[in-house]
Scaffold this active site. Structure first.
Site, PDB file in Angstrom:
ATOM      1  N   GLY A   1       0.768  -1.286   0.003  1.00 13.50           N
ATOM      2  CA  GLY A   1       0.029   0.068  -0.110  1.00 13.50           C
ATOM      3  C   GLY A   1       0.663   1.312  -0.069  1.00 13.50           C
ATOM      4  O   GLY A   1       0.200   2.411   0.559  1.00 13.50           O
ATOM      5  N   CYS A   2       1.986   1.321  -0.596  1.00 14.77           N
ATOM      6  CA  CYS A   2       2.883   2.729  -0.411  1.00 14.77           C
ATOM      7  C   CYS A   2       2.227   3.542  -1.635  1.00 14.77           C
ATOM      8  O   CYS A   2       2.274   3.014  -2.687  1.00 14.77           O
ATOM      9  CB  CYS A   2       4.085   2.301  -0.678  1.00 14.77           C
ATOM     10  SG  CYS A   2       5.312   3.743  -0.564  1.00 14.77           S
TER      11      CYS A   2
END
Length: 264
Positions: free
Chosen positions: A110-111
């Site tokens: 999820g970056c």
């Protein structure tokens, strides 16, 4: 749904002063989530398998794939044994912009920055935060004191992040959880968009550190104040200052630090 359940029990050996003791712990799993926009694969993210439609809305907004939630025509979720594919149908103008921006994001939890093609792409113009009455510090402390009561998944697994939208009095209005801190915030934003929430009222509370991409997502969602359990980075603070976002971090029930903006 993939074979992996939301919560799994894993056998472990607990280390004690007298030796090893057989027991079991509940753990949350990570599921590959493939986002496909108008039949074009965009990204594969690792996320917790819940609130996926909220995630799709929030991800689409904070990645700036769509300019508004109304640009999303439909969302369908296609489960498989090794993950899920989320098909998002978006309007033509936003799809044209998407085709012009090349990006590859594979396998990260999820970056919002990982996978950017170059450094220049990080320096995109962000809107200014709506100026409103500063949040009351008493409300922030109220939210901090009650946050754990709303983290039902974390109560079982003790390993997932939470992101909450709190009203001006400090009551948690919406909360989402995920193994990825960015995913949790995207899910919260998506849930708010789907429920016509006005994020400029109240504040956002996150259980993670206050990083550059978390600040960026908060600004794009329309929050005026971001409260983080852990410390911020200086890059995140510079971005917050430029946009007018208030940052309260290292926030505990007993003490909090004001880094940018103001509180009442």
């Amino acid at each position: 749904m993939p074979d992996n359940a939301l919560v799994q029990t894993w056998p472990v050996q607990k280390l004690t002063e007298t030796g090893l003791c057989d027991t079991a712990l509940k753990l949350a799993d990570e599921t590959p989530v493939a986002f496909v926009f108008n039949a074009i694969p965009y990204a594969v993210m690792m996320a917790t398998y819940q609130d996926i439609e909220d995630y799709a809305y929030g991800f689409s907004i904070t990645e700036r794939i769509v300019s508004h939630a109304s640009s999303i025509r439909s969302i369908s979720i296609d489960p498989a044994s090794d993950g899920i594919t989320v098909h998002v149908s978006i309007q033509g103008e936003d799809f044209k912009k998407l085709l012009q921006s090349r990006r590859a994001m594979t396998g990260r939890t999820g970056c919002g920055i990982c996978g950017s093609e170059d450094l220049e792409s990080l320096h995109t113009q962000l809107p200014q935060v709506v100026q409103k009455q500063p949040v009351d510090i008493t409300a922030i402390r109220t939210a901090l004191a009650t946050l754990a009561d709303h983290q039902t998944l974390n109560a079982q697994v003790h390993m997932v992040h939470g992101a909450a939208w709190c009203c001006a009095e400090g009551r948690v209005q919406i909360l989402r959880e995920d193994v990825g801190r960015h995913n949790a915030l995207d899910k919260l934003i998506g849930a708010g968009l789907r429920n016509s929430a006005n994020f400029s009222d109240g504040f956002c509370l996150i259980t993670s550190r206050c990083s550059y991409e978390m600040v960026q997502k908060a600004i794009l969602a329309g929050f005026t104040t971001l409260v983080a359990i852990s410390a911020p980075t200086t890059r995140a603070l510079r971005l917050a200052q430029q946009a007018g976002l208030t940052i309260v971090a290292l926030a505990r029930a007993q003490s909090q630090f004001l880094f940018t903006g103001s509180v009442a």
